[in-house]
Write a protein that holds these residues in place. Structure first.
Motif, PDB file in Angstrom:
ATOM      1  N   LYS A  38       0.832  -1.202   0.000  1.00  0.00           N
ATOM      2  CA  LYS A  38       0.000   0.000   0.000  1.00  0.00           C
ATOM      3  C   LYS A  38       0.868   1.254   0.000  1.00  0.00           C
ATOM      4  CE  LYS A  38      -3.870   2.262   0.349  1.00  0.00           C
ATOM      5  NZ  LYS A  38      -4.743   2.390  -0.760  1.00  0.00           N
ATOM      6  N   ALA A  39       1.891   1.273   0.836  1.00  0.00           N
ATOM      7  CA  ALA A  39       2.774   2.442   0.895  1.00  0.00           C
ATOM      8  C   ALA A  39       3.544   2.604  -0.404  1.00  0.00           C
ATOM      9  CB  ALA A  39       3.726   2.327   2.075  1.00  0.00           C
ATOM     10  N   ALA A  40       3.904   1.513  -1.045  1.00  0.00           N
ATOM     11  CA  ALA A  40       4.698   1.580  -2.266  1.00  0.00           C
ATOM     12  C   ALA A  40       3.920   2.185  -3.429  1.00  0.00           C
ATOM     13  CB  ALA A  40       5.189   0.188  -2.652  1.00  0.00           C
ATOM     14  N   VAL A  41       2.598   2.086  -3.431  1.00  0.00           N
ATOM     15  CA  VAL A  41       1.819   2.562  -4.571  1.00  0.00           C
ATOM     16  C   VAL A  41       1.104   3.883  -4.304  1.00  0.00           C
ATOM     17  CG1 VAL A  41       1.489   0.274  -5.544  1.00  0.00           C
ATOM     18  CG2 VAL A  41      -0.216   1.175  -3.984  1.00  0.00           C
ATOM     19  N   THR A  42       1.266   4.443  -3.142  1.00  0.00           N
ATOM     20  CA  THR A  42       0.627   5.714  -2.830  1.00  0.00           C
ATOM     21  C   THR A  42       1.427   6.851  -3.443  1.00  0.00           C
ATOM     22  OG1 THR A  42      -0.191   4.811  -0.765  1.00  0.00           O
ATOM     23  CG2 THR A  42      -0.155   7.187  -0.953  1.00  0.00           C
ATOM     24  N   ARG A  44      -2.053   3.298 -12.918  1.00  0.00           N
ATOM     25  CA  ARG A  44      -2.797   4.460 -13.410  1.00  0.00           C
ATOM     26  C   ARG A  44      -4.204   4.468 -12.833  1.00  0.00           C
ATOM     27  NH1 ARG A  44      -2.823   4.159 -19.039  1.00  0.00           N
ATOM     28  NH2 ARG A  44      -4.849   3.156 -18.974  1.00  0.00           N
ATOM     29  N   GLU A  45      -4.836   3.315 -12.755  1.00  0.00           N
ATOM     30  CA  GLU A  45      -6.201   3.223 -12.232  1.00  0.00           C
ATOM     31  C   GLU A  45      -6.285   3.696 -10.783  1.00  0.00           C
ATOM     32  OE1 GLU A  45      -9.317   2.253 -13.622  1.00  0.00           O
ATOM     33  OE2 GLU A  45      -8.243   2.575 -15.496  1.00  0.00           O
ATOM     34  N   GLU A  46      -5.184   3.606 -10.038  1.00  0.00           N
ATOM     35  CA  GLU A  46      -5.159   4.138  -8.672  1.00  0.00           C
ATOM     36  C   GLU A  46      -5.478   5.634  -8.659  1.00  0.00           C
ATOM     37  OE1 GLU A  46      -1.490   1.271  -7.205  1.00  0.00           O
ATOM     38  OE2 GLU A  46      -1.179   3.426  -7.377  1.00  0.00           O
ATOM     39  N   LEU A  47      -5.174   6.287  -9.765  1.00  0.00           N
ATOM     40  CA  LEU A  47      -5.362   7.738  -9.866  1.00  0.00           C
ATOM     41  C   LEU A  47      -6.720   8.106 -10.448  1.00  0.00           C
ATOM     42  CD1 LEU A  47      -1.811   8.582 -11.242  1.00  0.00           C
ATOM     43  CD2 LEU A  47      -2.617   8.765  -8.871  1.00  0.00           C
ATOM     44  N   GLY A  48      -7.439   7.135 -10.948  1.00  0.00           N
ATOM     45  CA  GLY A  48      -8.748   7.390 -11.520  1.00  0.00           C
ATOM     46  C   GLY A  48      -8.921   6.668 -12.847  1.00  0.00           C
ATOM     47  N   PRO A  50      -4.273  10.561 -15.114  1.00  0.00           N
ATOM     48  CA  PRO A  50      -4.765  10.006 -16.372  1.00  0.00           C
ATOM     49  C   PRO A  50      -5.637  10.969 -17.177  1.00  0.00           C
ATOM     50  CG  PRO A  50      -5.947   9.056 -14.527  1.00  0.00           C
ATOM     51  CD  PRO A  50      -4.865   9.918 -13.953  1.00  0.00           C
ATOM     52  N   ARG A  51      -6.002  12.075 -16.572  1.00  0.00           N
ATOM     53  CA  ARG A  51      -6.703  13.133 -17.297  1.00  0.00           C
ATOM     54  C   ARG A  51      -6.044  14.442 -16.910  1.00  0.00           C
ATOM     55  NH1 ARG A  51     -11.132  13.055 -20.226  1.00  0.00           N
ATOM     56  NH2 ARG A  51     -12.046  11.211 -19.281  1.00  0.00           N
ATOM     57  N   LEU A  52      -5.559  15.166 -17.916  1.00  0.00           N
ATOM     58  CA  LEU A  52      -4.881  16.429 -17.660  1.00  0.00           C
ATOM     59  C   LEU A  52      -5.881  17.490 -17.209  1.00  0.00           C
ATOM     60  CD1 LEU A  52      -2.396  16.439 -20.680  1.00  0.00           C
ATOM     61  CD2 LEU A  52      -1.947  15.773 -18.310  1.00  0.00           C
ATOM     62  N   PRO A  53      -5.398  18.564 -16.606  1.00  0.00           N
ATOM     63  CA  PRO A  53      -6.312  19.610 -16.115  1.00  0.00           C
ATOM     64  C   PRO A  53      -7.252  20.179 -17.184  1.00  0.00           C
ATOM     65  CG  PRO A  53      -4.149  19.931 -15.165  1.00  0.00           C
ATOM     66  CD  PRO A  53      -4.020  18.823 -16.198  1.00  0.00           C
ATOM     67  N   ASP A  54      -6.834  20.138 -18.461  1.00  0.00           N
ATOM     68  CA  ASP A  54      -7.704  20.659 -19.521  1.00  0.00           C
ATOM     69  C   ASP A  54      -8.713  19.624 -20.018  1.00  0.00           C
ATOM     70  OD1 ASP A  54      -6.250  18.905 -21.130  1.00  0.00           O
ATOM     71  OD2 ASP A  54      -5.449  20.465 -22.449  1.00  0.00           O
ATOM     72  N   THR A  66      -7.930  16.530 -21.237  1.00  0.00           N
ATOM     73  CA  THR A  66      -7.338  15.588 -22.182  1.00  0.00           C
ATOM     74  C   THR A  66      -6.977  14.279 -21.498  1.00  0.00           C
ATOM     75  OG1 THR A  66      -6.367  17.435 -23.395  1.00  0.00           O
ATOM     76  CG2 THR A  66      -5.424  15.252 -23.816  1.00  0.00           C
ATOM     77  N   PRO A  67      -7.407  13.137 -22.043  1.00  0.00           N
ATOM     78  CA  PRO A  67      -6.969  11.848 -21.510  1.00  0.00           C
ATOM     79  C   PRO A  67      -5.452  11.713 -21.723  1.00  0.00           C
ATOM     80  CG  PRO A  67      -8.818  11.577 -23.002  1.00  0.00           C
ATOM     81  CD  PRO A  67      -8.353  12.986 -23.140  1.00  0.00           C
ATOM     82  N   PHE A  68      -4.745  11.180 -20.725  1.00  0.00           N
ATOM     83  CA  PHE A  68      -3.286  11.096 -20.800  1.00  0.00           C
ATOM     84  C   PHE A  68      -2.831   9.732 -20.280  1.00  0.00           C
ATOM     85  CE2 PHE A  68       1.115  12.279 -19.603  1.00  0.00           C
ATOM     86  CZ  PHE A  68       1.515  12.844 -20.805  1.00  0.00           C
ATOM     87  N   PRO A  69      -2.532   8.797 -21.176  1.00  0.00           N
ATOM     88  CA  PRO A  69      -2.179   7.448 -20.737  1.00  0.00           C
ATOM     89  C   PRO A  69      -0.778   7.313 -20.125  1.00  0.00           C
ATOM     90  CG  PRO A  69      -2.083   7.584 -23.120  1.00  0.00           C
ATOM     91  CD  PRO A  69      -2.627   8.897 -22.627  1.00  0.00           C
ATOM     92  N   THR A  70       0.096   8.286 -20.356  1.00  0.00           N
ATOM     93  CA  THR A  70       1.481   8.174 -19.893  1.00  0.00           C
ATOM     94  C   THR A  70       1.587   8.546 -18.416  1.00  0.00           C
ATOM     95  OG1 THR A  70       2.176   8.741 -22.129  1.00  0.00           O
ATOM     96  CG2 THR A  70       3.870   8.773 -20.425  1.00  0.00           C
ATOM     97  N   THR A  71       1.354   7.571 -17.573  1.00  0.00           N
ATOM     98  CA  THR A  71       1.382   7.774 -16.124  1.00  0.00           C
ATOM     99  C   THR A  71       2.784   8.081 -15.628  1.00  0.00           C
ATOM    100  OG1 THR A  71      -0.461   6.257 -15.918  1.00  0.00           O
ATOM    101  CG2 THR A  71       0.814   6.692 -13.909  1.00  0.00           C
ATOM    102  N   PHE A  72       3.774   7.409 -16.191  1.00  0.00           N
ATOM    103  CA  PHE A  72       5.173   7.595 -15.778  1.00  0.00           C
ATOM    104  C   PHE A  72       5.920   8.288 -16.903  1.00  0.00           C
ATOM    105  CE2 PHE A  72       3.620   3.748 -13.606  1.00  0.00           C
ATOM    106  CZ  PHE A  72       3.623   4.257 -12.319  1.00  0.00           C
ATOM    107  N   TYR A  73       6.372   9.505 -16.628  1.00  0.00           N
ATOM    108  CA  TYR A  73       6.959  10.366 -17.657  1.00  0.00           C
ATOM    109  C   TYR A  73       8.425  10.629 -17.310  1.00  0.00           C
ATOM    110  CZ  TYR A  73       6.772  13.892 -21.332  1.00  0.00           C
ATOM    111  OH  TYR A  73       6.973  14.606 -22.487  1.00  0.00           O
ATOM    112  N   LEU A  74       9.322  10.156 -18.152  1.00  0.00           N
ATOM    113  CA  LEU A  74      10.755  10.333 -17.941  1.00  0.00           C
ATOM    114  C   LEU A  74      11.116  11.804 -18.102  1.00  0.00           C
ATOM    115  CD1 LEU A  74      13.261   8.487 -17.462  1.00  0.00           C
ATOM    116  CD2 LEU A  74      13.584   8.495 -19.945  1.00  0.00           C
ATOM    117  N   SER A  75      11.715  12.391 -17.075  1.00  0.00           N
ATOM    118  CA  SER A  75      11.977  13.828 -17.114  1.00  0.00           C
ATOM    119  C   SER A  75      13.451  14.208 -17.073  1.00  0.00           C
ATOM    120  CB  SER A  75      11.269  14.519 -15.933  1.00  0.00           C
ATOM    121  OG  SER A  75      11.801  14.078 -14.695  1.00  0.00           O
TER     122      SER A  75
END
Length: 170
Positions: free
Chosen positions: A4-8, A110-114, A50-54, A56-65
């Motif tokens: 649980k802690a690992a996925v929060t 991703r589903e954890e976020l909605g 999974p949904r941007l503030p505007d 838009t659906p956004f499937p890329t949950t993990f984004y390399l920065s």
């Protein structure tokens, strides 16, 4: 650490957002957490809604920065690594099963976020049937840890001469 802690998702502070903006060269969108950090503490991977503030659906949950990681992934792609991985994915049943499990893990995180209907069943990087973005696979491997995404782990290993997560290059 419990599962649980690992996925929060962790809270994103203003400094994280400032670093992400510097790394990306633009204002980051929909960031809900930092999924992986450099050994110095700066973001490596942003966790995105999974949904941007505007809307838009956004499937890329993990984004390399991290710029070094992004450059290393780009070099691997330019050197034909994805083509080789795709061939092996079609020939190696164990690899294909591991990659499918990575796809399922990605979607569960991703589903954890909605839930967003428009991207239901879609993960990132071409999973589960092909390899189309090493950036996404490396981001997932960094966020999930070793053993979850076999091709993400492999890409990280191949990138070690250019960039590695255990050495700060910030």
């Amino acid at each position: 650490m419990s599962e649980k802690a690992a996925v929060t998702p962790e809270t994103v502070d203003p400094q994280d957002l400032a670093v992400l903006q510097e790394q990306l060269g633009r204002v980051p969108r929909g960031v809900v957490g930092i999924a992986a950090r450099c050994v110095c503490g700066r973001p490596l991977v942003a966790r995105t809604a999974p949904r941007l503030p505007d809307g838009t659906p956004f499937p890329t949950t993990f984004y390399l920065s991290h710029p070094g990681a992004v450059a290393a992934a780009s070099r691997l792609e330019a050197n034909g690594v994805m083509k080789e991985m795709n061939v092996r994915l079609g020939e190696d049943g164990d690899l294909a099963a591991g990659y499918r499990a990575a796809h399922e893990h990605y979607i569960a995180r991703r589903e954890e976020l909605g839930h967003v209907e428009e991207i239901d069943g879609i993960s990132a990087g071409g999973m589960p049937t092909r390899v189309k973005c090493l950036h996404a696979l490396m981001a997932h491997a960094l966020a999930a840890g070793p053993g979850v995404n076999p091709l993400g782990d492999e890409a990280l290993a191949l990138a070690r001469d250019d960039w590695r997560p255990d050495r700060c290059t910030c």
